[in-house]
Design an enzyme around this catalytic site. Structure first.
Site, PDB file in Angstrom:
ATOM      1  N   VAL A  63     -51.378 -39.847  81.422  1.00 55.89           N
ATOM      2  CA  VAL A  63     -50.214 -39.315  80.701  1.00 55.89           C
ATOM      3  C   VAL A  63     -49.887 -40.260  79.549  1.00 55.89           C
ATOM      4  O   VAL A  63     -50.361 -41.394  79.506  1.00 55.89           O
ATOM      5  CB  VAL A  63     -48.977 -39.165  81.624  1.00 55.89           C
ATOM      6  CG1 VAL A  63     -49.243 -38.158  82.724  1.00 55.89           C
ATOM      7  CG2 VAL A  63     -48.567 -40.506  82.226  1.00 55.89           C
ATOM      8  N   SER A 117     -61.768 -47.055  77.622  1.00 54.65           N
ATOM      9  CA  SER A 117     -62.158 -46.977  76.210  1.00 54.65           C
ATOM     10  C   SER A 117     -63.383 -46.097  76.036  1.00 54.65           C
ATOM     11  O   SER A 117     -64.270 -46.086  76.873  1.00 54.65           O
ATOM     12  CB  SER A 117     -62.461 -48.370  75.656  1.00 54.65           C
ATOM     13  OG  SER A 117     -62.892 -48.260  74.311  1.00 54.65           O
ATOM     14  N   LYS A 172     -57.729 -54.336  77.686  1.00 50.08           N
ATOM     15  CA  LYS A 172     -57.867 -53.135  76.840  1.00 50.08           C
ATOM     16  C   LYS A 172     -57.093 -53.314  75.530  1.00 50.08           C
ATOM     17  O   LYS A 172     -57.553 -52.906  74.454  1.00 50.08           O
ATOM     18  CB  LYS A 172     -57.366 -51.906  77.600  1.00 50.08           C
ATOM     19  CG  LYS A 172     -57.313 -50.605  76.770  1.00 50.08           C
ATOM     20  CD  LYS A 172     -58.685 -50.206  76.237  1.00 50.08           C
ATOM     21  CE  LYS A 172     -58.787 -48.783  75.740  1.00 50.08           C
ATOM     22  NZ  LYS A 172     -57.906 -48.376  74.702  1.00 50.08           N
ATOM     23  N   HIS A 175     -59.082 -55.553  73.383  1.00 51.23           N
ATOM     24  CA  HIS A 175     -60.206 -54.723  72.908  1.00 51.23           C
ATOM     25  C   HIS A 175     -59.758 -53.922  71.683  1.00 51.23           C
ATOM     26  O   HIS A 175     -60.452 -53.857  70.674  1.00 51.23           O
ATOM     27  CB  HIS A 175     -60.668 -53.788  74.029  1.00 51.23           C
ATOM     28  CG  HIS A 175     -61.460 -52.594  73.575  1.00 51.23           C
ATOM     29  ND1 HIS A 175     -60.879 -51.503  72.942  1.00 51.23           N
ATOM     30  CD2 HIS A 175     -62.775 -52.293  73.664  1.00 51.23           C
ATOM     31  CE1 HIS A 175     -61.811 -50.612  72.652  1.00 51.23           C
ATOM     32  NE2 HIS A 175     -62.968 -51.066  73.081  1.00 51.23           N
ATOM     33  N   GLU A 179     -60.992 -54.091  67.830  1.00 50.01           N
ATOM     34  CA  GLU A 179     -61.405 -52.850  67.144  1.00 50.01           C
ATOM     35  C   GLU A 179     -60.753 -52.762  65.754  1.00 50.01           C
ATOM     36  O   GLU A 179     -61.422 -52.430  64.770  1.00 50.01           O
ATOM     37  CB  GLU A 179     -60.992 -51.669  68.016  1.00 50.01           C
ATOM     38  CG  GLU A 179     -61.372 -50.302  67.529  1.00 50.01           C
ATOM     39  CD  GLU A 179     -60.807 -49.228  68.464  1.00 50.01           C
ATOM     40  OE1 GLU A 179     -60.178 -48.288  67.952  1.00 50.01           O
ATOM     41  OE2 GLU A 179     -60.969 -49.333  69.697  1.00 50.01           O
ATOM     42  N   LYS A 249     -51.630 -46.573  66.290  1.00 50.76           N
ATOM     43  CA  LYS A 249     -50.848 -46.154  67.460  1.00 50.76           C
ATOM     44  C   LYS A 249     -50.056 -47.304  68.073  1.00 50.76           C
ATOM     45  O   LYS A 249     -49.423 -47.136  69.098  1.00 50.76           O
ATOM     46  CB  LYS A 249     -51.780 -45.564  68.520  1.00 50.76           C
ATOM     47  CG  LYS A 249     -52.352 -44.199  68.134  1.00 50.76           C
ATOM     48  CD  LYS A 249     -53.177 -43.649  69.285  1.00 50.76           C
ATOM     49  CE  LYS A 249     -53.720 -42.268  68.954  1.00 50.76           C
ATOM     50  NZ  LYS A 249     -54.637 -41.785  70.011  1.00 50.76           N
ATOM     51  N   HIS A 440     -35.960 -83.246  64.435  1.00 52.19           N
ATOM     52  CA  HIS A 440     -36.844 -82.682  65.465  1.00 52.19           C
ATOM     53  C   HIS A 440     -37.786 -83.727  66.056  1.00 52.19           C
ATOM     54  O   HIS A 440     -38.515 -83.425  66.996  1.00 52.19           O
ATOM     55  CB  HIS A 440     -37.661 -81.525  64.868  1.00 52.19           C
ATOM     56  CG  HIS A 440     -36.832 -80.320  64.559  1.00 52.19           C
ATOM     57  ND1 HIS A 440     -36.363 -79.471  65.537  1.00 52.19           N
ATOM     58  CD2 HIS A 440     -36.369 -79.826  63.379  1.00 52.19           C
ATOM     59  CE1 HIS A 440     -35.667 -78.497  64.966  1.00 52.19           C
ATOM     60  NE2 HIS A 440     -35.647 -78.693  63.660  1.00 52.19           N
TER      61      HIS A 440
END
EC number: 1.1.1.44
Length: 445
Positions: A63, A117, A172, A175, A179, A249, A440
């Site tokens: 899903v 994949s 994934k 991966h 890509e 995406k 710092h």
């Protein structure tokens, strides 16, 4: 829906009877109607679907990642028994998988977050599969996953237990980040060959065909050579009429966000994400092209020599990208106690997935020779390539900068390479500045 259908058909083709359910009755009926004679058993309520399965039940969820996954799990829980196994094969954010694993474990259920994949075709014919979760639960589903996974040239299935809770979905995610890097590097090589040598689409196809016969041999180079010669219905080259806006995406973004959380310099992959973002600013770019000045690309000189330089730059850029990605996997493994096997991960990428490539075997070999290696650039094979190819990468980036051709990932590759091989960096000045304005403190040499 297509990924779920194709995985169901893949499982069925291995001799299993598969119960199928979709919230939409029409979609369930459609799958059955389109596949007559298959051992697919339709169900129209969750209760009926769950009760049709042998225990311990093995339920594969496909899903849309996010709230939909939680909703699907909640609908299943009332009908599950302790020990039943839910496999989430969606593109899920690994932190969500860690949470779901924890929640379902507390209720006595097993949860396997699984990266898949290979796209729609891979789902049907054999994907690369990255499962993470309870090891004992994985052992119960391993026979099915091994049968449906892609096979590498040596016959080994492209699936292996990755690690606890979110490990599979994390691998994934990386991966997918790799890509992004691969695709942007290839796009920049295309821009250089077009801008520097004015190669025609036919010449580009010939060049990529040759490249695919050597160390760059990979799925992405293979499809790119085909893309160059594809024509539309009007006889125009398709690649030339596609708008130059690359969508995404969000999985590349997740990889970059995780690198920031872990303090990992994932510069090349992150530049590939930003390259997609700047590509989407088409209107602004068109307007800026009329206002901002810069050089016009001049011929790059000897054709064969420049093509070879770009090929070398592309291969070394790819190596840097994978070195960064696998370095991040090591950092994540330490942070989340996953005990990842990096050589095994490279092995399961060898077939079925989008980044499948001949050189992945070299990564497996590197980790088999030295499992504790800090960075792939230090492995003998990759060090040798870097020694031989770094000058070509420098020349290509210098040409691109002088001629106004944007090469963000090639530039990131050489910057990372030079930073990583520098015993001394100017960060001492930054630390002095931090101490000056913010007390710092600093460490002395």
């Amino acid at each position: 829906a297509v990924m779920g259908r194709n995985l169901a058909l893949n499982i069925e083709s291995r001799g299993y009877t598969v119960s199928v359910f979709n919230r939409s009755r029409e979609k369930t009926e459609e799958v059955i109607a389109e596949n007559p004679g298959k051992k697919l058993v339709p169900h129209y309520t969750v209760k009926e679907f769950v009760e049709s399965l042998e225990t311990p039940r093995r339920i594969l969820l496909m899903v849309k990642a996010g709230a939909g996954t939680d909703s699907a799990i909640d609908s299943l829980k009332p009908y599950l028994n302790k020990g039943d196994i839910i496999i989430d094969g969606g593109n899920t954010f690994f932190q969500d998988t860690i949470r779901r694993n924890r929640e379902l474990s507390a209720e006595g259920f097993n949860f396997i977050g699984t990266g898949v994949s290979g796209g729609e075709e891979g789902a049907l014919k054999g994907p690369s599969i990255m499962p993470g979760g309870q090891k004992e639960a994985y052992e119960l589903v391993a026979p099915i996953l091994e049968q449906i996974a892609a096979r590498a040239e040596d016959g080994e299935p492209c699936v292996a237990y990755i690690g606890a809770d979110g490990a599979g979905h994390y691998v994934k995610m990386v991966h997918n980040g790799i890509e992004y890097g691969d695709m942007q590097l290839i796009a920049e090589a295309y821009a250089l060959l077009k801008g520097g040598l004015a190669l025609s689409n036919e010449e580009l196809a010939t060049t990529f065909t040759k490249w695919n016969e050597g160390e760059l041999s990979s799925y992405l180079i293979d499809i790119t050579k085909d893309i160059f010669t594809k024509k539309d219905e009007e006889g125009k080259y398709l690649v030339d009429v596609i708008l130059d806006e690359a969508a995404n995406k969000g999985t590349g973004k997740w990889t970059s966000q995780s690198s920031l959380d872990l303090g990992e310099p994932l510069s090349l992959i992150t530049e590939s994400v930003f390259a997609r973002y700047i590509s989407s600013l088409k209107d602004q770019r068109v307007a800026a092209s009329k206002v901002l000045t810069g050089p016009k690309a001049q011929p790059a000189g000897d054709k064969a020599e420049f093509v070879e330089k770009v090929r070398r730059a592309l291969y070394l850029g790819k190596i840097v990208s994978y070195a960064q990605g696998f370095s991040q996997l090591r950092a994540a493994s330490n942070e989340y106690n996953w005990d990842l096997n990096y050589g095994e991960i490279a092995k399961i990428f060898r077939a079925g997935c989008i980044i499948r490539a001949q050189f992945l075997q070299k990564i497996t070999d590197a980790y088999e020779q030295n499992a504790g290696i800090a960075n792939l650039l230090l492995a003998p094979y990759f060090k040798q390539i870097a020694d031989e190819y770094q000058q070509a990468l420098r020349d290509v980036v210098a040409y691109a900068v002088q001629n106004g051709i944007p090469v963000p990932t090639f530039s990131a590759a050489i910057a990372y390479y030079d930073s990583y091989r520098s015993a001394v960096l100017p960060a001492n000045l930054i630390q002095a500045q931090r101490d000056y304005f913010g007390a710092h403190t600093y460490k002395r040499t």
